[in-house]
Write a protein that holds these residues in place. Structure first.
Motif, mmCIF file in Angstrom:
data_model
loop_
_atom_site.group_PDB
_atom_site.id
_atom_site.type_symbol
_atom_site.label_atom_id
_atom_site.label_comp_id
_atom_site.label_asym_id
_atom_site.label_seq_id
_atom_site.Cartn_x
_atom_site.Cartn_y
_atom_site.Cartn_z
ATOM 1 N N ALA A 94 0.827 -1.206 0.000
ATOM 2 C CA ALA A 94 0.000 0.000 0.000
ATOM 3 C C ALA A 94 0.857 1.250 0.000
ATOM 4 O O ALA A 94 0.577 2.215 -0.719
ATOM 5 N N GLY A 157 -8.813 1.162 -1.083
ATOM 6 C CA GLY A 157 -8.545 0.391 0.129
ATOM 7 C C GLY A 157 -7.081 0.423 0.512
ATOM 8 O O GLY A 157 -6.734 0.630 1.684
ATOM 9 N N ARG A 161 -5.622 2.153 3.811
ATOM 10 C CA ARG A 161 -4.867 1.341 4.766
ATOM 11 C C ARG A 161 -3.574 2.033 5.161
ATOM 12 O O ARG A 161 -3.243 2.142 6.343
ATOM 13 N N HIS A 162 -2.849 2.513 4.170
ATOM 14 C CA HIS A 162 -1.591 3.201 4.476
ATOM 15 C C HIS A 162 -1.841 4.550 5.143
ATOM 16 O O HIS A 162 -1.140 4.927 6.082
ATOM 17 N N ARG A 183 -1.700 -1.059 12.572
ATOM 18 C CA ARG A 183 -1.827 -1.861 11.355
ATOM 19 C C ARG A 183 -3.155 -2.614 11.327
ATOM 20 O O ARG A 183 -3.819 -2.687 10.286
ATOM 21 N N ALA A 186 -6.089 -0.104 10.772
ATOM 22 C CA ALA A 186 -6.072 0.392 9.391
ATOM 23 C C ALA A 186 -6.568 -0.678 8.427
ATOM 24 O O ALA A 186 -7.340 -0.387 7.502
ATOM 25 N N LEU A 187 -6.149 -1.929 8.636
ATOM 26 C CA LEU A 187 -6.563 -3.016 7.752
ATOM 27 C C LEU A 187 -8.059 -3.284 7.863
ATOM 28 O O LEU A 187 -8.757 -3.415 6.849
ATOM 29 N N ALA A 190 -10.044 -0.403 6.242
ATOM 30 C CA ALA A 190 -9.967 -0.412 4.778
ATOM 31 C C ALA A 190 -10.807 -1.540 4.186
ATOM 32 O O ALA A 190 -11.532 -1.338 3.200
#
Length: 210
Positions: A94, A157, A161-162, A183, A186-187, A190
């Motif tokens: 990402a 997405g 995420r990033h 992480r 965010a995942l 997304a």
């Protein structure tokens, strides 16, 4: 960049929730679209709220792109001479595709406006019939529209995420445990947003919505 990113994320959430009303049926979905056009009347003219929203979103997108460009130029200026030998930096897919993902998203936004906002590229082409426009747009014979939509949402997405991970890190998640939490959040965010957007075209494509 963070402020404009937050504004755009809030819009994406609201827009996704509005899209999901299509599962309530044609009358409910069309009524929702009509309500948006009349929101603020008589203080605002018909569709005035939507135009304020569109101008605000356009400004946020342009400022977001400007901020990304400034940051990229600053990073390049900080190291005007390239490394003779640079060790590869481990990063997520990402992170490495943020710029290309942004380009894909921008192209999709332009198409999306011409398709479902103005009706120029839509088979029905009637902005007053949003349910019919969506059903016609993602019909099986127009599978390529669904494919492009999917590509854009997947790119979004990765972008989110990033972006969400970077935002959480900037807000203090600097420890190894905090990085893992960032992480994960965010995942999940997304994936949830992508699923919320993709369920509509695939529901039409498979006949669940018709």
């Amino acid at each position: 960049m963070a402020v404009t990113g937050i504004l755009l994320v809030l819009f994406l959430i609201a827009h996704m929730l509005g899209n999901l009303k299509i599962f309530s049926g044609a009358s409910s979905f069309d009524h929702y679209a009509h309500w948006l056009r009349e929101l603020g009347v008589p203080l605002l003219p018909s569709a005035g709220f939507l135009w304020i929203q569109r101008v605000g979103l356009l400004a946020a997108v342009l400022l977001h792109i400007w901020a990304a460009t400034v940051l990229a130029l600053r990073a390049r200026a900080a190291r005007p001479v390239r490394y003779a030998h640079r060790k590869k930096v481990r990063g997520s897919y990402a992170a490495r595709t943020m710029r290309w993902g942004g380009v894909i998203i921008l192209l999709f936004v332009v198409y999306h406006i011409l398709d479902l906002t103005t009706g120029t590229l839509n088979p029905v082409g009637d902005p007053s019939r949003p349910y019919a426009n969506v059903v016609a747009d993602f019909a099986p014979e127009r599978w390529y529209v669904t494919a492009f939509y999917t590509l854009a949402i997947v790119a979004l997405g990765f972008h989110l995420r990033h972006g969400v991970f970077s935002a959480l890190r900037s807000l203090g998640q600097q420890t190894p445990r905090g990085e893992q939490r960032a992480r994960a959040v965010a995942l999940v965010f997304a994936v949830a947003l992508c699923a919320g957007y993709l369920v509509v075209p695939f529901a039409v494509l498979t006949g669940l919505v018709s």
